[in-house]
Motif scaffolding. Structure first.
Motif, mmCIF file in Angstrom:
data_model
loop_
_atom_site.group_PDB
_atom_site.id
_atom_site.type_symbol
_atom_site.label_atom_id
_atom_site.label_comp_id
_atom_site.label_asym_id
_atom_site.label_seq_id
_atom_site.Cartn_x
_atom_site.Cartn_y
_atom_site.Cartn_z
ATOM 1 N N VAL A 66 7.304 -2.135 7.165
ATOM 2 C CA VAL A 66 7.253 -2.295 5.738
ATOM 3 C C VAL A 66 6.008 -3.363 5.619
ATOM 4 C CG1 VAL A 66 9.611 -2.160 5.225
ATOM 5 C CG2 VAL A 66 8.756 -4.430 6.031
ATOM 6 N N ARG A 67 5.534 -3.870 6.654
ATOM 7 C CA ARG A 67 4.293 -4.828 6.293
ATOM 8 C C ARG A 67 2.994 -3.986 6.375
ATOM 9 N NH1 ARG A 67 4.752 -7.743 11.937
ATOM 10 N NH2 ARG A 67 4.710 -5.576 12.504
ATOM 11 N N ASN A 68 2.987 -2.830 6.378
ATOM 12 C CA ASN A 68 1.766 -1.874 6.414
ATOM 13 C C ASN A 68 1.505 -1.462 5.114
ATOM 14 O OD1 ASN A 68 -0.884 -1.163 7.471
ATOM 15 N ND2 ASN A 68 0.128 -0.903 9.530
ATOM 16 N N TYR A 69 0.366 -0.513 4.986
ATOM 17 C CA TYR A 69 0.141 0.199 3.699
ATOM 18 C C TYR A 69 1.157 1.529 3.440
ATOM 19 C CZ TYR A 69 -4.620 -1.736 3.264
ATOM 20 O OH TYR A 69 -5.663 -2.702 3.205
ATOM 21 N N TYR A 283 -3.828 6.827 -7.731
ATOM 22 C CA TYR A 283 -5.205 6.521 -7.704
ATOM 23 C C TYR A 283 -5.236 5.088 -8.209
ATOM 24 C CZ TYR A 283 -5.596 11.696 -8.006
ATOM 25 O OH TYR A 283 -5.732 13.019 -8.003
ATOM 26 N N ALA A 284 -4.322 4.253 -8.009
ATOM 27 C CA ALA A 284 -4.346 3.061 -8.809
ATOM 28 C C ALA A 284 -3.771 2.003 -7.680
ATOM 29 C CB ALA A 284 -3.761 2.923 -10.167
ATOM 30 N N ALA A 285 -2.976 2.588 -6.591
ATOM 31 C CA ALA A 285 -2.260 1.534 -5.628
ATOM 32 C C ALA A 285 -2.038 2.583 -4.418
ATOM 33 C CB ALA A 285 -1.057 1.237 -6.432
ATOM 34 N N ILE A 286 -1.886 1.610 -3.176
ATOM 35 C CA ILE A 286 -1.221 2.538 -2.089
ATOM 36 C C ILE A 286 0.078 2.274 -1.636
ATOM 37 C CG2 ILE A 286 -2.079 2.468 0.472
ATOM 38 C CD1 ILE A 286 -4.755 1.251 -0.190
ATOM 39 N N GLY A 287 0.601 1.328 -2.187
ATOM 40 C CA GLY A 287 2.194 1.107 -2.004
ATOM 41 C C GLY A 287 2.676 -0.187 -2.536
ATOM 42 N N PRO A 288 4.082 -0.258 -2.982
ATOM 43 C CA PRO A 288 4.341 -1.670 -3.575
ATOM 44 C C PRO A 288 4.589 -2.370 -2.401
ATOM 45 C CG PRO A 288 6.184 0.133 -2.887
ATOM 46 C CD PRO A 288 4.958 0.601 -2.663
ATOM 47 N N ASP A 289 5.105 -3.635 -2.599
ATOM 48 C CA ASP A 289 5.406 -4.602 -1.684
ATOM 49 C C ASP A 289 6.696 -4.325 -1.065
ATOM 50 O OD1 ASP A 289 6.024 -6.987 -0.381
ATOM 51 O OD2 ASP A 289 5.181 -8.362 -1.807
ATOM 52 N N LYS A 290 6.534 -3.630 0.211
ATOM 53 C CA LYS A 290 7.648 -3.249 0.822
ATOM 54 C C LYS A 290 8.389 -4.308 1.554
ATOM 55 C CE LYS A 290 5.783 -0.068 3.317
ATOM 56 N NZ LYS A 290 4.313 -0.308 2.768
ATOM 57 N N VAL A 291 7.709 -5.240 1.695
ATOM 58 C CA VAL A 291 8.312 -6.559 2.492
ATOM 59 C C VAL A 291 9.265 -6.963 1.488
ATOM 60 C CG1 VAL A 291 8.009 -8.802 3.409
ATOM 61 C CG2 VAL A 291 6.468 -7.134 3.791
#
Lengths: 424, 424
Positions: A66-69, A283-291
């Motif tokens: 979860v720490r990664n993109y 187009y605006a984000a790579i992912g949410p804060d999964k942590v």
């Protein structure tokens, strides 16, 4: 007590003198109290202190770090919790960042820039775009539309939801009416709960726009103030059943469950809508804060963990809502100059004072050191045509402060009313 | 070694046979390796494991409860750390959520919908909006512009930054050219560092558009691969000195410092630009995740804490970059069919193969179980006119995997070249 509205002039004058004395006493206390915003109190935030030591793992159920993109749609287990709370399928949920307001803003801007799955063209290419706004409503919904150049047409908010006949009339023939706001459960600020019947009509009604959207902001879905745990109407199911699966887009968050600035927001909608949202989002984000999502998943375990947690909130804030009722009732009951909601959930008490005096009440309160939400803010462009609506937010101050502040507000309500009546 | 490009046909045919055998050996290994994205490895993420037990406090320096709503501009102490790292004033920094890409997207969409502080009108009201794009560049910059309907015109990226003469020519007379992307330090993918001289020219050059913007994506400002800790050009200072204070908007994040999905992003710009950004943002958000900002502040202490942390990253990834150099050099040096960058920072090695063979190299690698970024992705619309550019991202796999993968890539590069040369 006798209604002040029928008092003869000499008695009004007497009453005014007495009230001015009360008000001077109030001012003499040099209060500094704030009932403006629906913010959790520090004791409520403390309920989630355990979050700060989590997560203990850094992998989700699928083994993803979860720490990664990556993972635009959010963690499956976080989506399941929201799905259970909102009564939808986990596959229809997207778990995002810390703000459902941001997800709403994204949806509106992308409808403008690209149109939705069933739009003939981007909304920005329409001459005018209009939204139906039940009033009183949430100020940030309205300021967002104003910022984005969308016209607002109002309908009354009733005890069981928006005035369906008024909504029907607005949407039936005017294809420029593209959307509608709704806080279905424990509405901001009236506390109204949209009934299944009203929701069914809203989802089924004919609309001139083929891409009409109901932005279903279920901010208070699990925010009960009593042991009546009201169930929200099944917006997605009703919409799908009536052949308009893409009409509702649902929003929620843990902002008033865990940390107001550091929670997790979610969106739920049809497959077409979520695919459309994720495509634009890519187009605006790579992912949410999964942590932070995993932090929440570990903290709650499941949706029942959230429900149990909400009962602790209820225990902390229900007394504050009672204090509001007590203070207003003690001074204003029977005077014929004010009515107020008795919400069984949510974050607000909606106060309607004598027509034409809301601004004066807010001013009087301010001069006595009690900050209230500006009069009219529950209306588009802050324009309350009757100047009578005031939103009270009792969660952030302590119980003692709420008692003091509300006794003061009651004085201001009565003083403003009598000033107005005495002036004829 | 002799250049393959001058080999006679019979020797080429021999070489092709040998290479096909090498390639079959490679395929027989059934690899499953991925050099596609600039993702930190798990060992890099482990460096920040301490974040998971933080923050220990829930108040920032000013006494604000970071768990509650508010504070759009971010925590003062987080802004100070970014300011130190980026060489700007803390007052010019906004600390945001987990994604600088999101902040870039916001800036571009708001320039379109509202225009900037010095725009005659919203950009969306221009007939056409164009951006200058140094190539090769970052694929997400280009896909974002395509999504938003912005035309892209390319200029070459040199060792010291974009080709200034080419940029000047594009912006001087055409008022539709409204902006430009730049990764100034350790550029994605070439590793180029924009010199102070080039930066000064970009900030000072006359532009037909009064509201020309340089989106200065300093994603790798502190991501050194050697003990040469290159200092980024002072974009804001240079712009201000040349009378164009609003031209640059700078972006950065801790995504490749702490956790790629759960870091803190930042924007830095002139007072006009930051005020404009915060005004727009106020309709879309109530505040960033301040808990995560405090978590980072406690973890690092100050900017020197970040710098020390980056040296630990360097120790982990510099050997992977060396392995890329070794593998390419061992097989391809002197063959006249490929050149590649030797970056001293950042996340990528930029490989240029024989013209017309990049797609074939990526295909060969894929069939041998080695995933590479699609050919052309460092160009707008994925269109590399020479079909020669390949971005290599060696951080995510283990060192052994990088060695294996790159030895394989080198075989593919040579095979594709010899196939092409043999075909005449």
């Amino acid at each position: 007590m006798t209604s002040l509205t029928t008092l003869p002039a000499d008695q009004l004058a007497e009453r005014l003198t007495a009230l001015r004395a009360d008000y001077e006493d109030l001012r003499a206390k040099s209060l500094k109290l704030d009932l403006t915003r629906g913010k959790p109190g520090a004791d409520q935030l403390d309920l989630s202190e355990g979050l700060l030591g989590l997560p203990t793992s850094h992998k989700d159920r699928s083994g993803t770090d979860v720490r990664n993109y990556g993972g635009l749609e959010g963690l499956a287990e976080m989506r399941e919790i929201f799905a259970d709370l909102l009564g939808v399928d986990a596959g229809d949920v997207i778990a995002g960042g810390n703000s459902s307001l941001t997800m709403m803003y994204q949806v509106v801007t992308w409808l403008l820039s690209h149109g939705g799955p069933d739009s003939p063209r981007p909304w920005s290419q329409e001459e005018t775009v209009k939204f139906v706004c039940p009033v009183p409503g949430y100020d940030r919904h309205f300021t967002m539309l104003a910022e984005l150049g969308i016209e607002m047409v109002t309908v009354p908010m009733h005890e069981d939801g928006p005035d369906v006949a008024a909504v029907r009339a607005l949407v039936a023939d005017d294809a420029q009416v593209k959307g509608m706001w709704l806080v279905p459960t424990y509405a901001n600020p009236t506390g109204a709960v949209t009934s299944t019947e009203v929701a069914a009509e809203l989802m089924a009604m004919p609309t001139a726009a083929p891409d009409f959207r109901i932005l279903w902001d279920n901010a208070y879905a699990v925010h009960h103030l009593t042991d009546v745990e009201t169930k929200s109407a099944d917006a997605l199911g009703l919409a799908s059943a009536s052949g308009h699966p893409n009409r509702p887009i649902m929003f929620a968050s843990t902002s008033k469950i865990t940390f107001a600035g550091a929670g997790v927001a979610a969106l739920a909608a049809s497959t077409d809508n979520t695919a459309w949202y994720l495509k634009r989002l890519s187009y605006a984000a790579i992912g949410p804060d999964k942590v932070n999502q995993l932090r929440h998943v570990e903290f709650f375990g499941d949706a029942d963990g959230v429900r149990a947690h909400m009962r602790k909130h209820r225990d902390l804030i229900a007394p504050k809502f009672s204090a509001v009722q007590d203070a207003l009732g003690a001074r204003l009951d029977g005077l014929g100059i004010a009515t107020w909601s008795k919400p069984i959930g949510g974050y607000f008490v909606d106060l309607n004072v004598l027509d034409g005096t809301a601004s004066r009440v807010v001013q009087l309160a301010k001069e006595a050191g009690i900050a209230l939400t500006p009069a009219g803010s529950a209306f588009p462009h802050s324009n309350d045509p009757d100047d009578r609506n005031i939103r009270l937010a009792p969660t952030f101050p302590s119980l003692g402060e709420v008692e003091t502040a509300m006794a003061g507000v009651a004085v201001c309500v009565e003083l403003a009313a009598v000033e107005s009546l005495a002036a004829g």
